[in-house]
Design an enzyme around this catalytic site. Sequence first.
Site, mmCIF file in Angstrom:
data_model
loop_
_atom_site.group_PDB
_atom_site.id
_atom_site.type_symbol
_atom_site.label_atom_id
_atom_site.label_comp_id
_atom_site.label_asym_id
_atom_site.label_seq_id
_atom_site.Cartn_x
_atom_site.Cartn_y
_atom_site.Cartn_z
ATOM 1 N N SER A 93 0.858 -1.294 0.000
ATOM 2 C CA SER A 93 0.171 0.148 -0.161
ATOM 3 C C SER A 93 0.971 1.625 0.037
ATOM 4 C CB SER A 93 -1.064 0.017 1.192
ATOM 5 O OG SER A 93 -2.132 1.223 1.307
ATOM 6 N N ASP A 231 -2.169 6.529 -3.199
ATOM 7 C CA ASP A 231 -0.800 5.905 -3.090
ATOM 8 C C ASP A 231 -0.271 4.863 -3.646
ATOM 9 O OD1 ASP A 231 -3.349 3.683 -2.412
ATOM 10 O OD2 ASP A 231 -1.968 3.223 -0.759
ATOM 11 N N ASP A 233 -0.952 1.331 -3.852
ATOM 12 C CA ASP A 233 -1.451 0.376 -4.636
ATOM 13 C C ASP A 233 -3.029 1.250 -4.682
ATOM 14 O OD1 ASP A 233 -2.670 0.557 -2.136
ATOM 15 O OD2 ASP A 233 -3.123 -1.603 -1.684
ATOM 16 N N ASP A 235 -5.260 2.478 -2.413
ATOM 17 C CA ASP A 235 -6.860 2.698 -2.442
ATOM 18 C C ASP A 235 -7.398 3.410 -1.622
ATOM 19 O OD1 ASP A 235 -4.583 1.866 -0.216
ATOM 20 O OD2 ASP A 235 -5.785 0.460 0.958
#
Length: 450
Positions: A93, A231, A233, A235
Amino acid sequence: MRLFGTAGIRGTLWEKVTPELAMKVGMAVGTYKSGKALVGRDGRTSSVMLKNAMISGLLSTGMEVLDADLIPTPALAWGTRKLADAGVMITASHNPPTDNGVKVFNGDGTEFYVEQERGLEEIIFSGNFRKARWDEIKPVRNVEVIPDYINAVLDFVGHETNLKVLYDGANGAGSLVAPYLLREMGAKVLSVNAHVDGHFPGRKPEPRYENIAYLGKLVRELGVDLAIAQDGDADRIAVFDEKGNYVDEDTVIALFAKLYVEEHGGGTVVVSIDTGSRIDAVVERAGGRVVRIPLGQPHDGIKRYKAIFAAEPWKLVHPKFGPWIDPFVTMGLLIKLIDENGPLSELVKEIPTYYLKKANVLCPDEYKAEVVRRAAEEVERKLSSEIKEVLTISGFRIALNDGSWILIRPSGTEPKIRVVAEAPTEKRRDELFEMAYSTVSRIVKEAEKK
C-alpha cells in the site's frame, strides 16, 4: 506470533516478507479455500517475485489461478467478486519501497475477516497444507480486469463532467485506472507521477499532506477544479479544492457521510476509531448515527451494523458498489457532487471545523502493547473529570465532554505508536496532543531501558 495486522501482512522485504512466506500464504489460502483465486500485484520492485511465489503456493493446493498481474487493489477486489472464489493482492500500500505484503479477499470482495486471517496463520504455523495430486494442478490463466472494472465504475457513478482535474498517481497502480476513468467521464485530466515505478521517484507513496503539499501550488497555477492524489496500490485518496486548499480526510468522509444519510433519510455510518468529531456532527444533524469500529475492518462494520457508508482516513467504502475500499468510485462521486452542488471549497463550508494533530512515536513491536496500555491509563487519570467515553478497540480512544478526543494506538503495519488529538480549538488540541505525545515518548524510553 501474528502475521496479519490491520491491513493484511506487511513488512520489510527479507526481514518479514519473503518469497517463502508468500508461497506459504498461497498454500494456506488454497487449503482454506477452493476453486479459483484471482492474484494481482502493485508496482513494487519485489512484487513480481512475490506474486510468482504466491501463485506457486496456490497451484500446489489445486486451486485454479487467474493472474491479473499489475492492478490497483480496488480493481482486484471487484474482479474477485466477478471471477473468483478468493483474491490475493501483493502490496504494501503506502509503505516505503523497501516493504511489501499480502492482502487476501473473499469471493464477495471483502477482505478476510480477523478470524479468517487467524485461520490462515494456524495453517501456516502447523504446516498442514493441502497437497494437490499431479493431475489436479491447473495451468495459470492470464486475465484482464481493468477495462471491465472501469466500465463498472462509470455505470455506477452515471455522470459526465467537463471539470479540469489534476491527478497524482504516486507512481502507483492507480495510474492504470484513474486518468482513463476520469477522461471517460469527460474530464480534462492533467497527470503527475502517473507512470508506475516501484522506486516511487516522484514522492513518498503515502498521500499525507506533507508529501503532496506541492499539489496546492499546481492547482493554482494550472487552474484546475480538483486535485486527486493516491498511494502505491490506489486504495487511498486525498484531495485539494479548486483554490489549492488541502481538504483533510475527515472532511471528505463527512461530505460523503452527509450525502448518504440524507439520501437514505437516516441510517448508520461506520468509521474507524481514528476519525474525528466533524463526522458525528454532520451525521447526527442529518438524522443518522455514527458507530466507531476497529481499524482495518470497514467490511465487518458494514455487515454487523447494516451500514450505508463506511470509512477510514483516506479510505471510503461505498456498499452499494461493493464492500471494499474504492477511491475510484469516490473520485467519480466527488466530481458528481461538485457538478451538482458547486465548488468543493463551498461544499466544505458545511462541515464544522475541528483541529487535529497526529504523529508517530517509534516503538519496537514487542513493547507496543505495554506502552499503549500504560500511556492510555496515565492520560485517563489526568483527564478523569472530563471523560465522556473510552473506546478500547485498536488502542485507546478517549473522548471528552467538549468534543475533544485523544487516540493512542499501536500501528498494525509498522514499529510505531500513533498519537492523535483533536479539539474545537487549536489551543486545546495542542494541550491534549502534547500531553499524550510526551507521555507515550517517555514510556517508550522506559520500556527500552528495561
